[in-house]
Design an enzyme around this catalytic site. Structure first.
Site, PDB file in Angstrom:
ATOM      1  CD  GLU A  97      -2.703  -1.194   2.491  1.00 14.17           C
ATOM      2  OE1 GLU A  97      -3.518  -2.108   2.603  1.00 14.17           O
ATOM      3  OE2 GLU A  97      -2.541  -0.313   3.368  1.00 14.17           O
ATOM      4  CB  CYS A 110       1.903   7.130   3.744  1.00 20.15           C
ATOM      5  SG  CYS A 110       2.053   5.814   4.968  1.00 20.15           S
ATOM      6  CB  CYS A 117       4.355  -5.790   9.491  1.00 18.40           C
ATOM      7  SG  CYS A 117       5.372  -5.043  10.789  1.00 18.40           S
ATOM      8  CB  CYS A 121       0.697  -3.494  15.948  1.00 26.12           C
ATOM      9  SG  CYS A 121       2.404  -2.921  16.005  1.00 26.12           S
ATOM     10  CB  CYS A 124      -1.598  -2.883  12.747  1.00 20.32           C
ATOM     11  SG  CYS A 124      -0.852  -2.773  11.120  1.00 20.32           S
ATOM     12  CB  CYS A 346      -0.573   0.639   7.475  1.00 25.01           C
ATOM     13  SG  CYS A 346      -0.006  -0.431   8.745  1.00 25.01           S
TER      14      CYS A 346
END
Ligand code: SF4
Length: 354
Positions: A97, A110, A117, A121, A124, A346
């Site tokens: 993204e 961004c 990832c 988190c 997220c 995100c």
């Protein structure tokens, strides 16, 4: 032996010159290619996209190099018109993204640093997806070039030039340090996109070795550290990937970074209703940041399908902010959650499109 074509966006200007020298070509042609890449925003090694190169140079370039422009799998505009989010397809089909934001006359891209990832988190969408792979420097640079191309042709070009980059898309940038820093060098080149270092912000969940390396190398970027909780236990619950770095080591690394670069750090705090938005939590944060050059950014949670938490309401947000400001004298802003209608948190676009 056949040479593997190098991705042009992976190279610094000096490396491009060295490549031309190795090919026995005049470096002036390398400068022309650099100009076409970052001022012409070329998307292919063709005469149309790279005008002014003699055919033999273009042929040599096409044989020994490649230019990979990610395809747009999806583009969505927020209803307020300030944000456009792209789902870009990489060469291997992975999707990442990139977001174009236009707030208060500033144009910001961004960009993502990884596909997925590893930090996990809990709130997220990217973290919920897991880690797939690191992006190469050229794949990070290509996102900025994509945004710059999208801006080209706007009615008032000088106001719509890409001037700001935030490394806050998918991924933990300090988990992919070398590629990210190489991309930053390329983006900063004065003969190219010429982004000023102070307009590049790198956001981390607190990868201590990476922060210390930034400090050692005196990288002149803005650093944003996502805290979300002021205790080791609280952070471990929200950011499982950050468990390996105790909070006191993290804060010591932040202090070292500020001392060696002379920069204050932005501390990010996602506000989750009833979880980390009480005045007592604000006081813990205030105590944690005591004596550090700091600015706190509060971000009400961007809801995701995989996490049941809710964003804090206006009154707890206001109270949290006023504790930090009035009791601790900390500069503290509340970031607007613009673009939420296009899933601008995100990873959300990639999840929704899957
Ligand atoms: S918030 Fe950033 S670091 Fe955390 S899981 Fe998402 S992409 Fe990774």
């Amino acid at each position: 032996m056949e040479e593997t074509p190098v991705n042009l966006h992976d190279l610094t200007r000096n490396e491009l010159r060295l490549l031309f020298a190795r090919w026995g070509l005049a470096t002036v042609h390398a400068d022309t290619v650099w100009n076409r890449l970052y001022l012409g925003l070329a998307t292919a090694i063709t005469e149309k996209e790279m005008p002014g190169l003699p055919p033999r140079i273009l042929n040599r370039l096409a044989a020994g190099a490649r230019l990979t422009s990610p395809g747009v799998a999806l583009a969505t505009d927020s209803t307020d018109g300030f944000t456009r989010k792209y789902l870009l397809a990489l060469e291997d089909g992975r999707k990442i993204e990139t977001v174009l934001m236009r707030y208060s006359g500033r144009v910001t891209a961004c960009v993502s640093s990884q596909a997925g990832c590893a930090m996990g988190c809990v709130f997220c969408a990217t973290g919920q997806m897991g880690f797939t792979r690191h992006l190469a420097a050229g794949e990070i640079v290509a996102q900025a070039v994509h945004v710059a191309r999208a801006l080209r042709g706007a009615e008032a070009p000088s106001e719509h030039r890409l001037r700001n980059i935030v490394l806050m898309g998918m991924g933990e940038p300090l988990h992919n340090y070398d590629a990210v820093m190489r991309a930053v060098d390329i983006l900063r080149d004065p003969a190219g996109l010429a982004l000023a270092a102070e307009r590049i912000t790198l956001s981390t969940v607190g990868v201590v070795p990476g922060i210390l390396r930034l400090a050692r190398e005196r990288q002149p970027l803005h650093l944003a550290v996502s805290l979300h909780a002021a205790t080791q236990e609280g952070r471990a619950a929200l950011i499982p990937g950050a468990r390996r770095w105790p909070i006191d080591e993290l804060m010591a690394a932040c202090r070292t970074y500020s001392e060696s670069t002379g920069r204050r750090i932005f501390y990010e705090w996602t506000l989750i209703a009833g979880r980390n938005d009480s005045p007592e939590e604000a006081r813990e944060l205030g105590r944690l940041l005591r004596g550090l050059p700091a600015q706190v950014n509060l971000i009400p949670l961007n809801p995701t399908g995989g996490y049941e938490g809710e964003p804090s309401r206006a009154e707890p947000v206001r109270r949290f902010q006023s504790v930090l400001r009035e009791e601790f004298g900390l500069p503290c802003t509340v970031r607007q959650r613009r673009g939420i209608d296009i899933a601008a948190g995100c990873g959300q676009l990639a999840v929704n499109a899957a």
